[in-house]
Scaffold this motif. Structure first.
Motif, mmCIF file in Angstrom:
data_model
loop_
_atom_site.group_PDB
_atom_site.id
_atom_site.type_symbol
_atom_site.label_atom_id
_atom_site.label_comp_id
_atom_site.label_asym_id
_atom_site.label_seq_id
_atom_site.Cartn_x
_atom_site.Cartn_y
_atom_site.Cartn_z
ATOM 1 N N ALA A 349 -28.831 34.496 0.942
ATOM 2 C CA ALA A 349 -28.153 33.791 2.033
ATOM 3 C C ALA A 349 -27.348 32.600 1.504
ATOM 4 N N PHE A 350 -27.911 31.886 0.534
ATOM 5 C CA PHE A 350 -27.215 30.752 -0.081
ATOM 6 C C PHE A 350 -25.906 31.197 -0.713
ATOM 7 N N LEU A 351 -25.939 32.290 -1.476
ATOM 8 C CA LEU A 351 -24.723 32.756 -2.144
ATOM 9 C C LEU A 351 -23.669 33.233 -1.148
ATOM 10 N N VAL A 352 -24.111 33.882 -0.083
ATOM 11 C CA VAL A 352 -23.149 34.309 0.949
ATOM 12 C C VAL A 352 -22.481 33.085 1.572
ATOM 13 N N ASP A 353 -23.247 32.067 1.871
ATOM 14 C CA ASP A 353 -22.679 30.831 2.419
ATOM 15 C C ASP A 353 -21.677 30.210 1.458
ATOM 16 N N ASP A 358 -15.744 34.564 5.019
ATOM 17 C CA ASP A 358 -15.432 35.572 6.031
ATOM 18 C C ASP A 358 -16.672 36.314 6.520
ATOM 19 N N CYS A 359 -17.810 36.037 5.922
ATOM 20 C CA CYS A 359 -19.070 36.670 6.319
ATOM 21 C C CYS A 359 -20.006 35.632 6.915
ATOM 22 N N GLU A 360 -20.947 36.120 7.706
ATOM 23 C CA GLU A 360 -21.942 35.234 8.304
ATOM 24 C C GLU A 360 -23.318 35.861 8.144
ATOM 25 N N VAL A 361 -24.300 35.040 7.861
ATOM 26 C CA VAL A 361 -25.680 35.511 7.746
ATOM 27 C C VAL A 361 -26.305 35.534 9.135
#
Length: 444
Positions: A349-353, A358-361
């Motif tokens: 989740a940290f890396l996605v943030d 353009d993405c959301e957890v």
């Protein structure tokens, strides 16, 4: 395990975490597809050498012993479901007698919901009949199919009797909404431990306590949590539960399922009775009258399928070795798995943030509210998943906009998570998904 870890963005950090991981060596026992990053263990876990060996052993016993395997195999096939239940009990926090492996998950929902619904419709001291069953609108569909079928068989209109708690945000379910739906007409609350799409972990203790205060039975579908989240079913007083073994338990496609029945409910005749649930002592007397086993074993229906149960025996060996990295108890093994899982999903989740604006957890950030996978949301989630597959990342899509990524802790490391996010970043930033067709029918 409190979810307050401080993560770093660089690959070097992931490498350091893997080097310090006490469970890292377990990955060598799994057949991880070459040139791929497998993050779909929440749908189907990978094959381990242990599961393969256990299956091979069962085949050899069939070859060498034939029918004598029912009494001479190790363990003997006749009690195989009970013995595997004994080994599973610490993972779900139950007494050995309360757990058995049997049937499929859907069949177990049919027999347990049917049995407990009949029992709860007219509770002692109630002047009116209880007819409602509480579910939620984010359940895995098979739960609703089975429950509706059980209601129809009893002449009850599912549209009237099924109380469907609606999500407020399309991702999660609020326990207070479940509790608010409980009334004097409710017989059962049957909910998932982890929502299959978003990965939200529900508070089973809170739901059970609230249900029991109103004379309602509490049952749970643990399919997306068993093997990655420790449970305490007996301590919280849950009445019954079901689960599969092919996700985090890594027992193979379509492998045998499991169930739990609280000892307070022993001695009842299941709604779906079959000869394998007969008391073992007199089973081969072939009496025409059914005498149920005095424990959870009563909910076995047909003869245990040895070849689909054997891999589970090997898979549990892996959990026992995970326990060896802790204090030796099997319960400690799944607790260690949970600790690593929370770190991996938190890191993901940290890396996605950090890298994917353009993405959301869509998965809760609180560790106590998170199962074993992360829902990454993107408007083109289906095509993003297709592009990831082209790059060797095996994740899965769930409508309408979710990419489910599961860093299954027995065989996934921090560097794997870093690499998956690296591939995802390239797919999204370069709009590679535009090279793939829109979603059609078929398996997703």
């Amino acid at each position: 395990m409190d979810g307050d870890e401080e993560f770093e963005r660089g690959r070097e950090y992931a490498t350091r975490r893997d080097e310090a991981d006490p469970l890292a060596n377990l990955a060598d026992r799994f057949y991880d597809p070459e040139d791929e990053w497998y993050v779909d263990g929440n749908s189907l876990g990978l094959l381990s050498e242990d599961a393969e060996d256990a299956l091979d052993s069962a085949v050899e016993e069939w070859r060498d012993l034939a029918i004598r395997g029912w009494t001479d195999a190790d363990p003997q096939w006749f009690h195989y479901g009970e013995r595997l239940g004994d080994r599973l009990a610490p993972l779900v926090g139950a007494d050995e007698s309360e757990v058995v492996v049997a049937n499929s998950t859907t069949v177990n929902i049919h027999t347990l919901v049917g049995t407990f619904y009949d029992r709860a419709r007219r509770a002692d001291g109630d002047s009116s009949e209880r007819t409602k069953i509480i579910v939620d609108d984010l359940d895995f569909p098979t739960d609703h199919y089975a429950i509706r079928a059980q209601l129809r068989q009893r002449g009850v209109d599912p549209d009237e009797a099924l109380t469907v708690v609606e999500s407020r945000d399309g991702r999660t379910i609020a326990e207070e909404d479940v509790i608010a739906a409980m009334d004097e007409d409710t017989a059962i609350a049957f909910l998932p431990s982890v929502l299959y799409r978003s990965g939200q972990l529900l508070d089973l203790e809170r739901i059970t306590e609230a249900a029991h205060e109103k004379g309602i039975l509490a049952g749970f579908d643990l399919a997306h949590s068993v093997g990655v989240v420790p449970h305490d079913l007996s301590d919280i007083g849950a009445d019954f539960a079901v689960w599969c073994s092919y996700k985090y338990l890594n027992a193979g496609p379509g492998s045998i399922a499991g169930l739990y029945v609280n000892s307070d409910h022993f001695g009842k005749t299941p709604a779906l009775a079959g000869w394998w649930g007969h008391e073992k002592e007199t089973q081969f007397d072939m009496n025409p009258t059914y005498t149920p086993a005095a424990d959870a074993g009563a909910y076995q229906i047909g003869t245990i399928p040895i070849l689909s149960a054997a891999p589970l025996a090997g898979s549990l060996d892996v959990f026992e070795d995970a326990a060896a990295a802790s204090d030796g108890r099997l319960r400690a093994g799944v607790e260690a798995v949970r600790e690593k899982s929370l770190s991996l999903t938190g890191y993901l989740a940290f890396l996605v943030d950090e890298r994917l604006p353009d993405c959301e957890v869509g998965t809760p950030r609180d560790a106590e509210r998170r199962g074993g996978h992360v829902a990454v949301e993107h408007p083109e989630a289906y095509r993003v998943c297709e592009a990831l597959k082209e790059r060797g990342v095996v994740a899965d899509f769930r409508p309408p906009n979710v990419i489910r990524i599961c860093p299954s802790p027995l065989y996934t490391g921090f560097e794997d998570v870093w690499e998956v996010v690296e591939q995802l970043t390239q797919v999204v930033d370069d709009a590679e998904y535009e090279n793939f067709a829109e979603r059609g029918g078929g398996v997703t």
